[in-house]
Design a protein around this motif. Structure first.
Motif, PDB file in Angstrom:
ATOM      1  N   LYS A  12       0.825  -1.215   0.000  1.00  0.00           N
ATOM      2  CA  LYS A  12       0.000   0.000   0.000  1.00  0.00           C
ATOM      3  C   LYS A  12       0.860   1.267   0.000  1.00  0.00           C
ATOM      4  N   MET A  13       2.028   1.221   0.647  1.00  0.00           N
ATOM      5  CA  MET A  13       2.917   2.384   0.617  1.00  0.00           C
ATOM      6  C   MET A  13       3.486   2.584  -0.786  1.00  0.00           C
ATOM      7  N   ILE A  14       3.883   1.505  -1.442  1.00  0.00           N
ATOM      8  CA  ILE A  14       4.434   1.604  -2.792  1.00  0.00           C
ATOM      9  C   ILE A  14       3.385   2.128  -3.764  1.00  0.00           C
ATOM     10  N   LYS A  15       2.144   1.706  -3.591  1.00  0.00           N
ATOM     11  CA  LYS A  15       1.063   2.125  -4.491  1.00  0.00           C
ATOM     12  C   LYS A  15       0.437   3.462  -4.093  1.00  0.00           C
ATOM     13  N   ARG A  16       1.038   4.133  -3.136  1.00  0.00           N
ATOM     14  CA  ARG A  16       0.585   5.460  -2.678  1.00  0.00           C
ATOM     15  C   ARG A  16      -0.810   5.427  -2.052  1.00  0.00           C
ATOM     16  N   VAL A  20       3.808   7.127   3.694  1.00  0.00           N
ATOM     17  CA  VAL A  20       5.098   6.489   3.956  1.00  0.00           C
ATOM     18  C   VAL A  20       5.772   7.204   5.123  1.00  0.00           C
ATOM     19  N   PRO A  21       6.215   6.460   6.135  1.00  0.00           N
ATOM     20  CA  PRO A  21       6.961   7.105   7.235  1.00  0.00           C
ATOM     21  C   PRO A  21       8.230   7.766   6.686  1.00  0.00           C
ATOM     22  N   TRP A  22       8.584   8.889   7.250  1.00  0.00           N
ATOM     23  CA  TRP A  22       9.711   9.656   6.726  1.00  0.00           C
ATOM     24  C   TRP A  22      10.997   8.840   6.668  1.00  0.00           C
ATOM     25  N   GLU A  23      11.155   7.879   7.568  1.00  0.00           N
ATOM     26  CA  GLU A  23      12.385   7.070   7.589  1.00  0.00           C
ATOM     27  C   GLU A  23      12.511   6.187   6.350  1.00  0.00           C
ATOM     28  N   LEU A  24      11.389   5.922   5.678  1.00  0.00           N
ATOM     29  CA  LEU A  24      11.388   4.993   4.545  1.00  0.00           C
ATOM     30  C   LEU A  24      11.161   5.674   3.194  1.00  0.00           C
ATOM     31  N   ILE A  25      11.004   6.988   3.190  1.00  0.00           N
ATOM     32  CA  ILE A  25      10.639   7.688   1.958  1.00  0.00           C
ATOM     33  C   ILE A  25      11.634   7.407   0.827  1.00  0.00           C
ATOM     34  N   GLU A  26      12.922   7.504   1.079  1.00  0.00           N
ATOM     35  CA  GLU A  26      13.924   7.296   0.020  1.00  0.00           C
ATOM     36  C   GLU A  26      13.868   5.872  -0.525  1.00  0.00           C
ATOM     37  N   GLN A  27      13.763   4.871   0.367  1.00  0.00           N
ATOM     38  CA  GLN A  27      13.734   3.484  -0.084  1.00  0.00           C
ATOM     39  C   GLN A  27      12.475   3.184  -0.901  1.00  0.00           C
ATOM     40  N   ILE A  28      11.343   3.690  -0.433  1.00  0.00           N
ATOM     41  CA  ILE A  28      10.082   3.447  -1.149  1.00  0.00           C
ATOM     42  C   ILE A  28      10.114   4.136  -2.503  1.00  0.00           C
ATOM     43  N   GLN A  39       8.443  -1.670 -15.744  1.00  0.00           N
ATOM     44  CA  GLN A  39       7.017  -1.907 -15.964  1.00  0.00           C
ATOM     45  C   GLN A  39       6.517  -3.033 -15.052  1.00  0.00           C
ATOM     46  N   GLY A  40       6.925  -2.941 -13.793  1.00  0.00           N
ATOM     47  CA  GLY A  40       6.593  -3.962 -12.812  1.00  0.00           C
ATOM     48  C   GLY A  40       5.371  -3.618 -11.992  1.00  0.00           C
ATOM     49  N   GLN A  41       4.928  -4.591 -11.252  1.00  0.00           N
ATOM     50  CA  GLN A  41       3.805  -4.401 -10.350  1.00  0.00           C
ATOM     51  C   GLN A  41       4.095  -5.111  -9.030  1.00  0.00           C
ATOM     52  N   VAL A  42       3.441  -4.646  -7.991  1.00  0.00           N
ATOM     53  CA  VAL A  42       3.573  -5.261  -6.670  1.00  0.00           C
ATOM     54  C   VAL A  42       2.218  -5.851  -6.309  1.00  0.00           C
ATOM     55  N   ILE A  43       2.244  -7.113  -5.893  1.00  0.00           N
ATOM     56  CA  ILE A  43       1.014  -7.749  -5.442  1.00  0.00           C
ATOM     57  C   ILE A  43       1.227  -8.327  -4.050  1.00  0.00           C
ATOM     58  N   HIS A  44       0.132  -8.475  -3.335  1.00  0.00           N
ATOM     59  CA  HIS A  44       0.181  -9.033  -1.992  1.00  0.00           C
ATOM     60  C   HIS A  44      -0.048 -10.530  -2.062  1.00  0.00           C
TER      61      HIS A  44
END
Length: 103
Positions: A12-16, A20-28, A39-44
């Motif tokens: 959910k963080m990756i898909k906006r 996102v917590p500030w500590e993870l903003i750069e990594q996300i 052209q990837g996707q993230v699924i649960h």
């Protein structure tokens, strides 16, 4: 390309969809850029569908030294078992039991 994660929060963080917590903003943001370029996707996926990754992660956490595995037979027995169960398409069910206190 499809990336599966057992973390619904991460997806959910990756898909906006979640903040996102500030500590993870750069990594996300890094993940988002790489996904977009590929052209990837993230699924649960539920934890039950992720037993091989969980077993490998636990092995890395429990190990005191760096290990490399170059073929299937070098893997620990429990990880080989998880892979074989996956290959055989045997469902992995999580069964919860709860204790009932009778008073």
């Amino acid at each position: 390309m499809t990336i599966e994660t057992d973390s619904l929060t991460l997806k959910k963080m990756i898909k906006r969809q979640w903040k996102v917590p500030w500590e993870l903003i750069e990594q996300i943001e890094d993940i988002r850029v790489k996904l977009h370029s590929m052209q990837g996707q993230v699924i649960h996926t539920f934890r039950e569908g992720n037993t091989v990754a969980d077993a490998l992660a636990n092995e890395a956490i429990d190990s005191k030294e760096k290990k490399e595995y170059h073929n299937f037979n070098e893997l620990p027995t429990n990880i080989r078992k998880c892979i074989n169960i996956d290959k055989a398409q045997i469902p992995n069910l999580r069964i919860r039991t709860r204790k009932i206190n009778i008073q």
